[in-house]
Write a protein that holds these residues in place. Sequence first.
Motif: not given
Length: 429
Positions: A163-185, A22-27
Amino acid sequence: MKLSLSLKFVITYIVLGITGFVLLNTEGLHMMGNHIINNESSRLYTSAVSLSSTKVIRSYQNTESLEYAHEMLQAVADTEQVDIMIIDSQGQLVLDTSTPLADIRSDALTGFDPTASKNSYYTIDDYFGYYTEDHLNVTVPITINMSTRGYIALHEPYSHILADREKLLELIVKFYAAGLILFCLPLVLLLLIVHRPLKKIINGAREFASGNLEYQIPIHTADEMGYLSNTLNYMADEMRQNDQFQKNFISNVSHDFRSPLTSIKGYVEAILDGTIPHEMQDRYLKIVLFETSRLTKLTQGMLQLNDLDAKAYMLNIQDFDLNQLIKNTAASFEGTCREKHISIELLLASPKEFVSADMEKIQQVMYNLIDNAIKFSDKHAMITIETTRKNELVFVSVKDQGSGIPQKDLSKIWNRFYKQDLSRGKDRT
């Protein structure tokens, strides 16, 4: 509702994940948008300043120069993916790379004001009504000899920024999701390394609380969980041994109290019913007194052992006549021997035999040996008590004519109250 530790970890993980998203998609989205706008406006401003200082732009008022400037700016606009305008000092539109020179309308800009951006060098709007959608606009003056001859403006559609902002956000969200998965370990490892052993320890504690002190917690790791498991297992062993010692202590006390009470009861009944004649009552009353004295000593010994700690018990060593102790102990069984017609023979090495030992404990042992000999002897049997001295030691033996103990069972005689033949009656131990 009580939550388990693992469920608390999972809920915490989910809450942190959702909060971060939520913070990533707002602030985060707002900060990324500002970052992109600042970068793009800075880039456009640098390009505009660079273009405003070129000779071609400075001489845009010349017709031939204007055509050349249009071609040059068109190439720059295509490369930068922006629109470039030249506006004269009166605010009239002179050139627009998105429109042929012949189609330029000088009055296209309504209310042009180069100071409209106030303290910022860029604006985000429709640029004085020229565009139908918002653009990122940068306006820089064209100066010659400290005199403003016009303005050059660069415009980028705001939709490109988004559009650039959305692309950057999409990239960051992917890294965030990967981080969450790694955090699951670490969470999975935490559940395996901590939670599973902890459940075993809890189960062990539950077994101990229910009285199952034989249970062993199956954790053998060399870490804190293993140490806690070993400590609890050791505690259970100590509690089991203490419980067994308590049971043995009670059994031992019951066994030791039974013989003198039986003797006292038998002699008192014999005196009351006249079995013992009046002239012999003093002798048997002395035996009763002797038995009550022994009961008193047993009671005192029991109070000394009220902490159930055999290791802390100290022997009371003293000098006494062992032969007299044997005679008194044997005399206390006179009534029982009379009922079964059993004779006790004393073969003493000397009239007096002084020894140094705990008299109460020796007396207790003699009681147990004579009591068992009587119980396991048939009627009209003979029991022999003999003392012999060898060097500095005195040996005492109690022999009966019972069936004896088979050779294969001799090693079991040290088991408390062991009975070789269970069919011989509850009164025999």
